[in-house]
Motif scaffolding. Sequence first.
Motif: not given
Length: 261
Positions: A23-43
């Motif tokens: 992404f050429n370093g274009d994405l901002p910093d954010m909070l990366l978290t571990l969450q147990r969403g039902r039947n989902t790999f991530g969001y």
Amino acid sequence: MKPAIKAYSELQQAYDFFNTTLFNGDLPDMLLTLQRGRNTFGYFAPSRFAGESVLSELAMNPDYFGGRSLADTLSTLCHEMVHVWQHYTPGVKQCRGGYHDRVWGKKMEEVGLMPSNTGMPGGKKTGQQMTHYIIRGGRFQTAVYDLLKNGFSISWYDKWSEGAVIPSKANLDILDDWLKVTDKNDKELISKLTETVSKGKAAIIDGNDDADAGIMIKPPVKGATGRATFCCPECGLKAWAKPSANLMCGDCEVDLIVEGN
């Protein structure tokens, strides 16, 4: 390093690496978290946190870390990073919450992931519920190899999934490509590459065999009702309904999104 710091540092390392290489370093910093969403790999949830500043959230589900290949887990991270790219890039068309449109799909292909509602070739490329598979010879395939060659790993996973076999979205051809450019004496890297494509041979998609090989195993959920969790991307309001429901937040006047999309 304390376990919590190490676990989150690994996610941050992967996010920063893909941000630079894909992404050429274009994405901002954010909070990366571990969450147990039902039947989902991530969001990805925009502007989810407030405090010192307003921050978006990119969550990964550790329930699946043990049953999926590392390449697939990292492809989920990249999938969500494409949502981040679409949300934050000036001049890029936005789409309604939870939907995967052509703008998102085009960027997915550019970074080396093919959108598919089935996770297999020939699936629909746009829609509400959407996954992907890794494009052979694409930028993501090269990026994962470089990341692993530099020693990256995920140290912990939920132990329920230790014996799970979940169909891999990386195929045997990708593993062959990696092994061709790897020193045959580097047994440690070869082992890591093999496990990165699949936790077990039965989970690898082989173009010469049944593409549906493997068993999809979902995390056990107490009190599961078959309902989906909807969330307002603006204020965080939550509601529960069947996955196909169309819900709107009366205060923010925006569509609620299904968590995990």
